[in-house]
Enzyme design. Sequence first.
Site: not given
Length: 177
Positions: A12-14, A16
């Site tokens: 998912g969102c990098f 994070c």
Amino acid sequence: MTQLQTATLGGGCFWCTEAVFQQIRGVLKVESGYSGGSVPNPTYEQICTGRTGHAEVVRLSFDPTIIGYRELLEIFFTIHDPTTLNRQGNDTGTQYRSVIYFHDEQQKTIAREVIKAMALVWDGPIVTELTQAPIFYIAEDYHQNYFRQHPDQGYCSIVVAPKVAKARKLFAGKLAG
Ligand code: MHO
């Protein structure tokens, strides 16, 4: 000197995944970028459409005498949901897919084993892709160190911070300095 190894993971969102792996001892470098798509040198705007085929990934440089690839994958599987196809929470699109890009046969074998073990932990089937690492394109400068630079930004405080807190708690024995 120890030979450093590379791991490339999409969870998912990098913002994070970068923020979590920056906490871990033995992970010496974390870079946010794009892998697995069809357009060379994609921009964030391009990959955001979900149509270039790239996943948001982090590329880790780690010291295997301090932290093993298996342990990195165990952390990876606790900070993202490997059962939601092309989605992490509210972030949807192929750029948010769960993916392990292996760098050698040993990583591939370990990844297979960990995925199998995770199937017992998670309720739904694991949808994590396992593919040989394609070209890594580093993301724009403003995406590097994003959580450290913008801890109070809305998404960071609502989505990233809890993941970092969870990882710090679960992996308290593996934290950097
Ligand atoms: N939904 C988030 C994701 C950011 S991430 C780097 C946003 O658009 O701010 O994909």
